[in-house]
Write a protein that holds these residues in place. Structure first.
Motif, PDB file in Angstrom:
ATOM      1  N   TYR A   1      96.101  51.014  24.963  1.00  0.00           N
ATOM      2  CA  TYR A   1      95.276  50.592  26.103  1.00  0.00           C
ATOM      3  C   TYR A   1      93.790  50.725  25.779  1.00  0.00           C
ATOM      4  O   TYR A   1      93.007  49.802  26.041  1.00  0.00           O
ATOM      5  CB  TYR A   1      95.623  51.389  27.362  1.00  0.00           C
ATOM      6  CG  TYR A   1      94.836  50.904  28.546  1.00  0.00           C
ATOM      7  CD1 TYR A   1      95.131  49.690  29.136  1.00  0.00           C
ATOM      8  CD2 TYR A   1      93.772  51.652  29.057  1.00  0.00           C
ATOM      9  CE1 TYR A   1      94.393  49.212  30.213  1.00  0.00           C
ATOM     10  CE2 TYR A   1      93.034  51.191  30.127  1.00  0.00           C
ATOM     11  CZ  TYR A   1      93.342  49.967  30.700  1.00  0.00           C
ATOM     12  OH  TYR A   1      92.600  49.504  31.757  1.00  0.00           O
ATOM     13  N   LEU A   2      93.400  51.864  25.204  1.00  0.00           N
ATOM     14  CA  LEU A   2      91.992  52.044  24.844  1.00  0.00           C
ATOM     15  C   LEU A   2      91.524  50.953  23.885  1.00  0.00           C
ATOM     16  O   LEU A   2      90.438  50.400  24.039  1.00  0.00           O
ATOM     17  CB  LEU A   2      91.766  53.426  24.229  1.00  0.00           C
ATOM     18  CG  LEU A   2      91.822  54.600  25.191  1.00  0.00           C
ATOM     19  CD1 LEU A   2      91.832  55.917  24.419  1.00  0.00           C
ATOM     20  CD2 LEU A   2      90.659  54.560  26.166  1.00  0.00           C
ATOM     21  N   SER A   3      92.354  50.641  22.901  1.00  0.00           N
ATOM     22  CA  SER A   3      92.007  49.591  21.951  1.00  0.00           C
ATOM     23  C   SER A   3      91.902  48.241  22.650  1.00  0.00           C
ATOM     24  O   SER A   3      90.967  47.471  22.395  1.00  0.00           O
ATOM     25  CB  SER A   3      93.054  49.523  20.831  1.00  0.00           C
ATOM     26  OG  SER A   3      92.747  48.497  19.920  1.00  0.00           O
ATOM     27  N   SER A   4      92.837  47.955  23.545  1.00  0.00           N
ATOM     28  CA  SER A   4      92.817  46.661  24.255  1.00  0.00           C
ATOM     29  C   SER A   4      91.591  46.517  25.144  1.00  0.00           C
ATOM     30  O   SER A   4      91.156  45.404  25.442  1.00  0.00           O
ATOM     31  CB  SER A   4      94.093  46.489  25.089  1.00  0.00           C
ATOM     32  OG  SER A   4      94.056  47.288  26.259  1.00  0.00           O
ATOM     33  N   GLN A   5      91.017  47.654  25.550  1.00  0.00           N
ATOM     34  CA  GLN A   5      89.820  47.639  26.400  1.00  0.00           C
ATOM     35  C   GLN A   5      88.543  47.796  25.587  1.00  0.00           C
ATOM     36  O   GLN A   5      87.452  47.930  26.147  1.00  0.00           O
ATOM     37  CB  GLN A   5      89.916  48.756  27.448  1.00  0.00           C
ATOM     38  CG  GLN A   5      91.104  48.624  28.375  1.00  0.00           C
ATOM     39  CD  GLN A   5      91.078  47.320  29.142  1.00  0.00           C
ATOM     40  OE1 GLN A   5      90.121  47.044  29.863  1.00  0.00           O
ATOM     41  NE2 GLN A   5      92.095  46.489  28.980  1.00  0.00           N
ATOM     42  N   HIS A   6      88.682  47.794  24.263  1.00  0.00           N
ATOM     43  CA  HIS A   6      87.555  47.907  23.333  1.00  0.00           C
ATOM     44  C   HIS A   6      86.742  49.181  23.573  1.00  0.00           C
ATOM     45  O   HIS A   6      85.513  49.168  23.495  1.00  0.00           O
ATOM     46  CB  HIS A   6      86.656  46.664  23.413  1.00  0.00           C
ATOM     47  CG  HIS A   6      87.432  45.385  23.309  1.00  0.00           C
ATOM     48  ND1 HIS A   6      88.026  44.970  22.142  1.00  0.00           N
ATOM     49  CD2 HIS A   6      87.745  44.449  24.246  1.00  0.00           C
ATOM     50  CE1 HIS A   6      88.652  43.822  22.353  1.00  0.00           C
ATOM     51  NE2 HIS A   6      88.508  43.488  23.633  1.00  0.00           N
ATOM     52  N   ALA A   7      87.465  50.272  23.866  1.00  0.00           N
ATOM     53  CA  ALA A   7      86.800  51.552  24.070  1.00  0.00           C
ATOM     54  C   ALA A   7      86.179  52.021  22.757  1.00  0.00           C
ATOM     55  O   ALA A   7      86.695  51.734  21.672  1.00  0.00           O
ATOM     56  CB  ALA A   7      87.805  52.590  24.570  1.00  0.00           C
ATOM     57  N   SER A   8      85.089  52.722  22.875  1.00  0.00           N
ATOM     58  CA  SER A   8      84.376  53.222  21.707  1.00  0.00           C
ATOM     59  C   SER A   8      85.327  53.986  20.788  1.00  0.00           C
ATOM     60  O   SER A   8      86.065  54.868  21.237  1.00  0.00           O
ATOM     61  CB  SER A   8      83.244  54.146  22.167  1.00  0.00           C
ATOM     62  OG  SER A   8      82.592  54.701  21.056  1.00  0.00           O
ATOM     63  N   GLY A   9      85.330  53.634  19.520  1.00  0.00           N
ATOM     64  CA  GLY A   9      86.163  54.301  18.530  1.00  0.00           C
ATOM     65  C   GLY A   9      87.592  53.804  18.463  1.00  0.00           C
ATOM     66  O   GLY A   9      88.371  54.297  17.657  1.00  0.00           O
ATOM     67  N   SER A  10      87.957  52.852  19.305  1.00  0.00           N
ATOM     68  CA  SER A  10      89.337  52.371  19.331  1.00  0.00           C
ATOM     69  C   SER A  10      89.481  50.909  18.929  1.00  0.00           C
ATOM     70  O   SER A  10      90.593  50.428  18.736  1.00  0.00           O
ATOM     71  CB  SER A  10      89.925  52.528  20.739  1.00  0.00           C
ATOM     72  OG  SER A  10      89.950  53.875  21.119  1.00  0.00           O
TER      73      SER A  10
END
Length: 106
Positions: free
Chosen positions: A37-46
């Motif tokens: 989910y973090l990666s799909s939301q382009h969260a910092s570091g993901s």
């Protein structure tokens, strides 16, 4: 849905992990869901993982399957599961209604 539940029960019965080990597996799957989910939301570091909402759904399905397997190994019947889900859903909705009415009061 009952054929699907039969398949899930069969997989749970064939799973060699103990309930304790499955709880650890559940935590692993929750972590993988969070990462996706973090990666799909382009969260910092993901972002480097380039995972999507579809990946998140797949990981959450793993969470659901491991949870259902644990419930089965704990002896939960289909009827008991239906009652538990119904009761918890009603409780969840009642709390949401309570929050909504507080907002309306302001």
């Amino acid at each position: 849905m009952s054929d699907l539940m039969k398949q899930i029960r069969l997989a749970a019965e064939q799973e060699p992990k103990t309930v304790s080990q499955q709880f650890l597996k559940l935590m692993e799957e929750v972590g993988e869901s969070s990462q996706a989910y973090l990666s799909s939301q382009h969260a910092s570091g993901s972002g480097y993982k380039q995972l999507t909402t579809a990946n998140t759904k797949e990981e959450l399905t793993d969470v659901l399957l491991v949870t259902l397997a644990i419930l089965h190994k704990l002896g939960t019947t289909d009827e008991e599961l239906a009652t538990l889900v119904s009761t918890k859903t009603a409780k969840w909705l009642s709390k949401q209604d309570h929050l909504t009415s507080k907002k309306d009061d302001k």
